[in-house]
Design an enzyme around this catalytic site. Structure first.
Site, PDB file in Angstrom:
ATOM      1  N   PRO A 126      22.191  80.714  10.507  1.00 37.86           N
ATOM      2  CG  PRO A 126      21.970  79.704   8.548  1.00 37.86           C
ATOM      3  CD  PRO A 126      22.341  79.530  10.245  1.00 37.86           C
TER       4      PRO A 126
ATOM      5  CG  ASN B 186      16.886  78.225  15.514  1.00 43.17           C
ATOM      6  OD1 ASN B 186      16.849  77.678  14.622  1.00 43.17           O
ATOM      7  ND2 ASN B 186      16.012  79.295  15.788  1.00 43.17           N
TER       8      ASN B 186
ATOM      9  CD  GLU C 152      15.864  69.856  15.641  1.00 41.54           C
ATOM     10  OE1 GLU C 152      15.982  68.730  16.246  1.00 41.54           O
ATOM     11  OE2 GLU C 152      15.496  70.341  14.769  1.00 41.54           O
TER      12      GLU C 152
ATOM     13  CG  HIS D 256      13.350  74.663  14.366  1.00 43.69           C
ATOM     14  ND1 HIS D 256      14.495  74.864  13.804  1.00 43.69           N
ATOM     15  CD2 HIS D 256      13.666  73.268  14.787  1.00 43.69           C
ATOM     16  CE1 HIS D 256      15.166  73.938  13.484  1.00 43.69           C
ATOM     17  NE2 HIS D 256      14.693  72.906  14.152  1.00 43.69           N
TER      18      HIS D 256
HETATM   19  C1  DQA Z   1      14.118  78.167  11.970  1.00 42.40           C
HETATM   20  C2  DQA Z   1      13.490  77.559  10.758  1.00 42.40           C
HETATM   21  C3  DQA Z   1      14.007  77.108   9.644  1.00 42.40           C
HETATM   22  O1  DQA Z   1      13.508  76.519   8.637  1.00 42.40           O
HETATM   23  C4  DQA Z   1      14.618  78.494   9.186  1.00 42.40           C
HETATM   24  O2  DQA Z   1      15.615  78.191   7.925  1.00 42.40           O
HETATM   25  C5  DQA Z   1      15.064  79.634   9.874  1.00 42.40           C
HETATM   26  C6  DQA Z   1      14.555  79.709  11.299  1.00 42.40           C
HETATM   27  C7  DQA Z   1      13.113  78.684  13.078  1.00 42.40           C
HETATM   28  O3  DQA Z   1      13.567  79.074  14.124  1.00 42.40           O
HETATM   29  O4  DQA Z   1      11.830  78.344  12.976  1.00 42.40           O
HETATM   30  O5  DQA Z   1      16.113  80.356   9.747  1.00 42.40           O
HETATM   31  O6  DQA Z   1      15.004  77.330  12.523  1.00 42.40           O
END
Ligand code: DQA
Length: 148
Positions: A11, A75, A99, A101
């Site tokens: 999202p 992600n 995974e 971020h």
């Molecule tokens: C995220 C980190 C998450 O905490 C956040 O809700 C996101 C993006 C990131 O790519 O840094 O929507 O996954």
């Protein structure tokens, strides 16, 4: 061929370039997709790049991925911290999962420090910005190559 991967985005990642630029930079989602597709092509990977804001859609997508793809980069965005359903679906995948971020979730609010998926994935990348996607694609290509 062991070269089909899916990159799944959760999202609000469709709003890259617009939302919280201090965390996520100014590159747009479409530009990110282009960069990922270009790098994949260079490395001989057939890549699907997908985003959804809907938890159930992501669960369906992850379930359906097990017969179609050799590896997954995910992600899961905010669902990383909340979704047992996404974790359970990922457990069924049984192939390499990275995974990802964009931001360093451990430097941010405490509720982001807990990932419900880190302990079931192959490995993870966080805090390296958009480059994390390119690094994940390179790593996935190496993992799949070693599996051959
Ligand atoms: C995220 C980190 C998450 O905490 C956040 O809700 C996101 C993006 C990131 O790519 O840094 O929507 O996954």
């Amino acid at each position: 061929m062991n070269n089909k991967i899916i990159i799944i985005n959760g999202p609000n990642l469709n709003l890259l370039g617009e939302r919280e630029q201090s965390q996520y930079g100014d590159i747009t989602f479409d530009e990110l997709r282009e960069n990922c597709m270009k790098k994949s092509k260079e490395l001989g990977l057939e890549t699907e790049f997908i985003q959804s804001n809907v938890e159930g859609e992501l669960v369906n997508l992850i379930q359906n991925s097990r017969k179609k793809y050799n590896g997954m980069i995910i992600n899961a965005a905010a669902f990383t911290h909340t979704s047992v359903a996404i974790r359970d679906a990922l457990e069924v995948f049984k192939k390499p999962i990275i995974e990802l971020h964009i931001s360093n979730i451990y430097k941010r609010e405490e509720f982001r420090h807990k990932s419900l998926i880190s302990d079931i994935v192959t490995g993870g990348i966080f805090g390296l910005g958009i480059n994390g996607y390119i690094l994940a694609i390179i790593s996935m290509q190496k993992i799949l190559k070693n599996e051959n």
